[in-house]
Scaffold this motif. Structure first.
Motif, short mmCIF file in Angstrom:
data_model
loop_
_atom_site.label_atom_id
_atom_site.label_comp_id
_atom_site.label_asym_id
_atom_site.label_seq_id
_atom_site.Cartn_x
_atom_site.Cartn_y
_atom_site.Cartn_z
N PHE A 184 0.83 -1.20 0.00
CA PHE A 184 0.00 0.00 0.00
C PHE A 184 0.87 1.26 0.00
O PHE A 184 0.62 2.20 -0.76
N ILE A 185 1.90 1.27 0.85
CA ILE A 185 2.78 2.44 0.92
C ILE A 185 3.55 2.62 -0.39
O ILE A 185 3.72 3.74 -0.88
N VAL A 186 4.02 1.51 -0.97
CA VAL A 186 4.74 1.61 -2.24
C VAL A 186 3.84 2.19 -3.33
O VAL A 186 4.24 3.09 -4.08
N LEU A 187 2.61 1.69 -3.42
CA LEU A 187 1.67 2.22 -4.42
C LEU A 187 1.36 3.69 -4.15
O LEU A 187 1.20 4.48 -5.09
N LEU A 188 1.26 4.04 -2.87
CA LEU A 188 1.00 5.44 -2.52
C LEU A 188 2.13 6.34 -2.99
O LEU A 188 1.89 7.39 -3.59
N THR A 189 3.37 5.92 -2.75
CA THR A 189 4.51 6.74 -3.18
C THR A 189 4.55 6.85 -4.70
O THR A 189 4.85 7.92 -5.25
N ARG A 190 4.24 5.74 -5.39
CA ARG A 190 4.24 5.78 -6.86
C ARG A 190 3.15 6.71 -7.37
O ARG A 190 3.35 7.45 -8.34
N ALA A 191 1.99 6.68 -6.72
CA ALA A 191 0.90 7.55 -7.14
C ALA A 191 1.25 9.02 -6.91
O ALA A 191 0.96 9.88 -7.75
N ILE A 192 1.88 9.31 -5.77
CA ILE A 192 2.27 10.69 -5.47
C ILE A 192 3.23 11.21 -6.53
O ILE A 192 3.09 12.33 -7.04
N MET A 193 4.22 10.39 -6.88
CA MET A 193 5.22 10.82 -7.86
C MET A 193 4.65 10.86 -9.27
O MET A 193 4.95 11.77 -10.05
N THR A 194 3.82 9.88 -9.62
CA THR A 194 3.27 9.82 -10.98
C THR A 194 2.33 10.98 -11.27
O THR A 194 2.39 11.60 -12.33
N TYR A 195 1.46 11.28 -10.30
CA TYR A 195 0.43 12.30 -10.52
C TYR A 195 0.78 13.63 -9.86
O TYR A 195 -0.04 14.55 -9.88
N ASN A 196 1.98 13.71 -9.27
CA ASN A 196 2.41 14.96 -8.64
C ASN A 196 1.36 15.47 -7.66
O ASN A 196 0.95 16.63 -7.71
#
Length: 206
Positions: free
Chosen positions: A45-57
Motif C-alpha cells: 500500500f505504501i509503495v503504491l501510494l509513493t508511486r501515485a504521489i510521484m506519478t500524478y504529482n
C-alpha cells in the motif's frame, strides 16, 4: 533540529555525509501486524501510494497542526470507525488537474504497471484488506485483541489481563500468524496463484 521536527507520521531523512542519494521521506505510521500477509499488504500500500504521489504529482500537504490533531484522534479506541481526520479535499496540482480520489489514484498507478495475472491477484487482495479495514468490515489487530480479551472466560471486566488471558491471546496469535487457524474477523479469505519466491520472481522479471 529538522531531523526530529515531527516523527509521528513521516520523517525527513537528510542525506548521509559524502553521499549523493539526496533527501528522503520515511513513512512511519504503520505498525507490525500479526501475519506476513498483513505486513505485505501495508508495505505494498505504501509503495503504491509513493508511486501515485510521484506519478500524478499529488499535493497532500496539510498544516502541521492538523497532523498533530490527526495523531491525537488516531489514539482513540476504534479511531478508524469513529474519528474524523483532516485530509485535503483536492489533491490536484497545476500539472494534474481533476485528480480523482486517492483509491482511484492508487488503482490507476497499479494498473499502469506491467504485472502478470498472479501478481495482480495478490496485490488486489492486499488492497482489499486495506479497504475493508478502513471501512470497518474487518477488525484491526487492536480491535480484535480487545475483543478477544473482553470475551475471554477468565476476564472479570476489571481491566486486569492475567497470565491465563495473556497466554491464550499470544497462543491464538501465533496460530493465526502461521496459518494454523483462520481469523475471519481480522483477515479475509485469501487465495493466490503466486508460487514464486522472491529470488525466482526477480529472475523472472529480469
Amino acid at each position: 533540529n529538522i531531523n526530529s521536527t515531527n516523527w509521528q507520521s513521516m520523517r525527513f531523512k537528510p542525506p548521509p555525509s559524502n553521499s549523493d542519494i539526496g533527501w528522503r521521506v520515511e513513512f512511519r505510521p504503520t505498525e507490525l501486524q500479526m501475519t506476513d500477509f498483513e505486513n505485505a499488504a501495508l508495505v505494498t500500500f505504501i509503495v503504491l501510494l509513493t508511486r501515485a504521489i510521484m506519478t500524478y504529482n499529488l499535493n497532500l500537504l496539510i498544516p502541521i497542526s492538523n497532523v498533530d490533531e490527526n495523531m491525537q484522534s488516531a489514539q482513540h479506541r476504534d479511531a478508524v470507525l469513529h474519528q474524523r481526520f483532516h485530509f485535503r479535499k483536492c489533491l490536484s496540482t497545476m500539472k494534474t488537474p481533476d485528480t480523482p480520489c486517492m483509491a482511484s489514484v492508487q488503482q490507476s498507478a497499479f494498473q499502469e504497471n506491467e504485472l502478470d495475472a498472479d501478481t495482480r491477484c495478490t496485490i488486489n487482495q492486499y488492497l482489499n484488506l486495506i479497504s475493508k479495514r478502513a471501512a470497518g468490515t474487518l477488525m484491526t489487530n487492536a480491535a480484535w485483541m480487545r475483543y478477544f480479551v473482553t470475551n475471554h472466560p477468565a476476564y472479570k471486566h476489571d481491566s486486569v489481563v492475567n497470565d491465563e488471558i495473556t497466554y491464550d491471546l499470544l497462543w491464538k496469535m501465533k496460530r493465526i500468524s502461521i496459518d494454523e487457524e483462520e481469523c475471519p474477523k481480522v483477515l479475509p479469505r485469501m487465495s493466490s496463484k503466486t508460487t514464486l519466491d522472491i529470488s525466482a520472481a526477480v529472475e523472472k522479471e529480469n
